[in-house]
Design a protein around this motif. Sequence first.
Motif, PDB file in Angstrom:
ATOM      1  N   ARG A 139       0.748  -1.144  -0.210  1.00 39.13           N
ATOM      2  CA  ARG A 139       0.023   0.110   0.011  1.00 39.13           C
ATOM      3  C   ARG A 139       0.884   1.232  -0.018  1.00 39.13           C
ATOM      4  NH1 ARG A 139      -2.622  -3.413   3.538  1.00 39.13           N
ATOM      5  NH2 ARG A 139      -1.668  -2.562   5.350  1.00 39.13           N
ATOM      6  N   GLN A 140       2.135   1.187   0.639  1.00 35.23           N
ATOM      7  CA  GLN A 140       3.068   2.230   0.617  1.00 35.23           C
ATOM      8  C   GLN A 140       3.595   2.489  -0.628  1.00 35.23           C
ATOM      9  OE1 GLN A 140       5.259   0.949   3.978  1.00 35.23           O
ATOM     10  NE2 GLN A 140       3.652   1.320   5.503  1.00 35.23           N
ATOM     11  N   ARG A 142       2.370   1.230  -3.748  1.00 30.39           N
ATOM     12  CA  ARG A 142       1.655   1.288  -5.086  1.00 30.39           C
ATOM     13  C   ARG A 142       1.527   2.757  -5.644  1.00 30.39           C
ATOM     14  NH1 ARG A 142      -3.070  -0.137  -2.703  1.00 30.39           N
ATOM     15  NH2 ARG A 142      -2.500  -2.426  -3.436  1.00 30.39           N
ATOM     16  N   PRO A 143       1.360   3.823  -4.816  1.00 36.92           N
ATOM     17  CA  PRO A 143       1.222   5.286  -5.672  1.00 36.92           C
ATOM     18  C   PRO A 143       2.429   5.692  -6.201  1.00 36.92           C
ATOM     19  CG  PRO A 143       0.501   5.149  -3.155  1.00 36.92           C
ATOM     20  CD  PRO A 143       1.193   3.937  -3.250  1.00 36.92           C
ATOM     21  N   GLY A 170       0.074   4.157   3.751  1.00 34.24           N
ATOM     22  CA  GLY A 170      -0.131   4.305   2.306  1.00 34.24           C
ATOM     23  C   GLY A 170      -0.804   5.670   1.797  1.00 34.24           C
ATOM     24  N   ARG A 171      -1.797   6.071   2.696  1.00 36.30           N
ATOM     25  CA  ARG A 171      -2.543   7.179   2.506  1.00 36.30           C
ATOM     26  C   ARG A 171      -1.746   8.454   2.519  1.00 36.30           C
ATOM     27  NH1 ARG A 171      -6.716   8.213  -0.153  1.00 36.30           N
ATOM     28  NH2 ARG A 171      -5.199   9.736  -1.114  1.00 36.30           N
ATOM     29  N   GLN A 174       0.047   8.474  -0.867  1.00 39.66           N
ATOM     30  CA  GLN A 174      -0.698   8.901  -1.934  1.00 39.66           C
ATOM     31  C   GLN A 174      -1.084  10.378  -1.883  1.00 39.66           C
ATOM     32  OE1 GLN A 174      -2.581   6.511  -4.253  1.00 39.66           O
ATOM     33  NE2 GLN A 174      -2.526   8.406  -5.087  1.00 39.66           N
ATOM     34  N   ASP A 175      -1.483  11.015  -0.859  1.00 46.70           N
ATOM     35  CA  ASP A 175      -1.512  12.373  -0.916  1.00 46.70           C
ATOM     36  C   ASP A 175      -0.784  13.153  -1.463  1.00 46.70           C
ATOM     37  OD1 ASP A 175      -3.874  11.819   0.435  1.00 46.70           O
ATOM     38  OD2 ASP A 175      -3.446  12.483   2.508  1.00 46.70           O
ATOM     39  N   VAL A 177       1.933  11.930  -3.608  1.00 43.70           N
ATOM     40  CA  VAL A 177       1.891  11.603  -5.097  1.00 43.70           C
ATOM     41  C   VAL A 177       0.723  12.626  -5.785  1.00 43.70           C
ATOM     42  CG1 VAL A 177       1.422   9.836  -6.850  1.00 43.70           C
ATOM     43  CG2 VAL A 177       2.887   9.505  -4.863  1.00 43.70           C
ATOM     44  N   ASP A 178      -0.260  12.573  -5.136  1.00 37.81           N
ATOM     45  CA  ASP A 178      -1.424  13.419  -5.693  1.00 37.81           C
ATOM     46  C   ASP A 178      -1.112  14.743  -6.050  1.00 37.81           C
ATOM     47  OD1 ASP A 178      -2.847  11.409  -5.954  1.00 37.81           O
ATOM     48  OD2 ASP A 178      -4.018  11.845  -4.232  1.00 37.81           O
ATOM     49  N   ARG A 181       1.467  15.248  -8.895  1.00 38.50           N
ATOM     50  CA  ARG A 181       0.753  15.055 -10.052  1.00 38.50           C
ATOM     51  C   ARG A 181       0.275  16.385 -10.553  1.00 38.50           C
ATOM     52  NH1 ARG A 181      -1.461   9.143  -9.707  1.00 38.50           N
ATOM     53  NH2 ARG A 181       0.290   7.626 -10.690  1.00 38.50           N
ATOM     54  N   GLU A 238      -5.746   7.401 -15.489  1.00 36.47           N
ATOM     55  CA  GLU A 238      -6.415   6.880 -14.199  1.00 36.47           C
ATOM     56  C   GLU A 238      -7.482   5.957 -14.388  1.00 36.47           C
ATOM     57  OE1 GLU A 238      -7.484  11.498 -14.619  1.00 36.47           O
ATOM     58  OE2 GLU A 238      -5.928  10.207 -15.399  1.00 36.47           O
TER      59      GLU A 238
END
Length: 311
Positions: A139-140, A142-143, A170-171, A174-175, A177-178, A181, A238
């Motif tokens: 989960r960590q 994947r992003p 992982g959250r 993901q934050d 990485v977002d 992007r 996506e």
Amino acid sequence: MNKPSSRRKKATSAASSEPKPALEPEKENPASVTIEVTALVVPEELSESEQHDRLHLERKVEHAFYEAGKALTELRDRRLYRSTHRTFEEYCRDRFGFTRMAAALKIASVKVIDNLSTNGLQNAPSTEDGLQILPTNERQVRPMTNLEPQQQREVWQQAVNKAGGKIPSGRIVQDIVDKIRERTKVPNPYREGEICILLPKDNPDLRGKGGCWGVIAHVGDYSCTVGTWDGDYTVKIEHLKLVELLEEDCKFMQQLCMRLRQLHQVASRDPSVDWLLQGLGKQAKPYLSSLQAKLLAAMEREYKLSWKQQK
């Protein structure tokens, strides 16, 4: 008359009318008092050798998914499954109970961990005992799988800092990485000829196409054109999920897509043809069962469709 007896009755009556003294509370017996005592557990010190073993075992537990990814990569690349299974996907499902995407993620994790642990991380975050802080689950990771190596390192450094010097969730990853992007152009990770599954999400053009697979026919900056059994769709990256397949398996899926599209273009086709098309259109597997192959061939003969296998 027995008068003395009468006097005794009166005396008894008078005595019973007098208020009785209240009962005194029972005094506690000091010998029966219970005193709760909390036992103090003194931590037992580990020897230097035991401390070393503990850290070593903890690292193995934390990075078990990485070791699994390395092993799966070698099994796939050397095709060590070929004596018992036709495809790597079948092998992973039967031998380990892994779905296609679970195996693919473990394989992708290897590159990310190798990058974080070996490439230019002299100032990488570490624990108090000097051990480098690395991801401990998929989960960590994947992003970060679709990011460039330098971006992966930047994301992980920021995530560890945001988690207060500890392993981030992982959250958190993901934050970050977002946000990257939003301000930078992330390269399109897909290539022509690859097989992907459509993810409708908030795209109304893909309504009813959830789970359908297709062949990537064109790759743009932020989108791909995907050919499925019933047409072409241009979607953002996506809205796609890659199906990890070997090159030979991708060719099988490309040919199967062409066969399904030929059947779909038959205007006078029987409704049972659509049932088969819809079923195979959501089966993102590089093989057909014996019955599926017979049904497909029978329908092609029925409508006099020719199909020549590509080498």
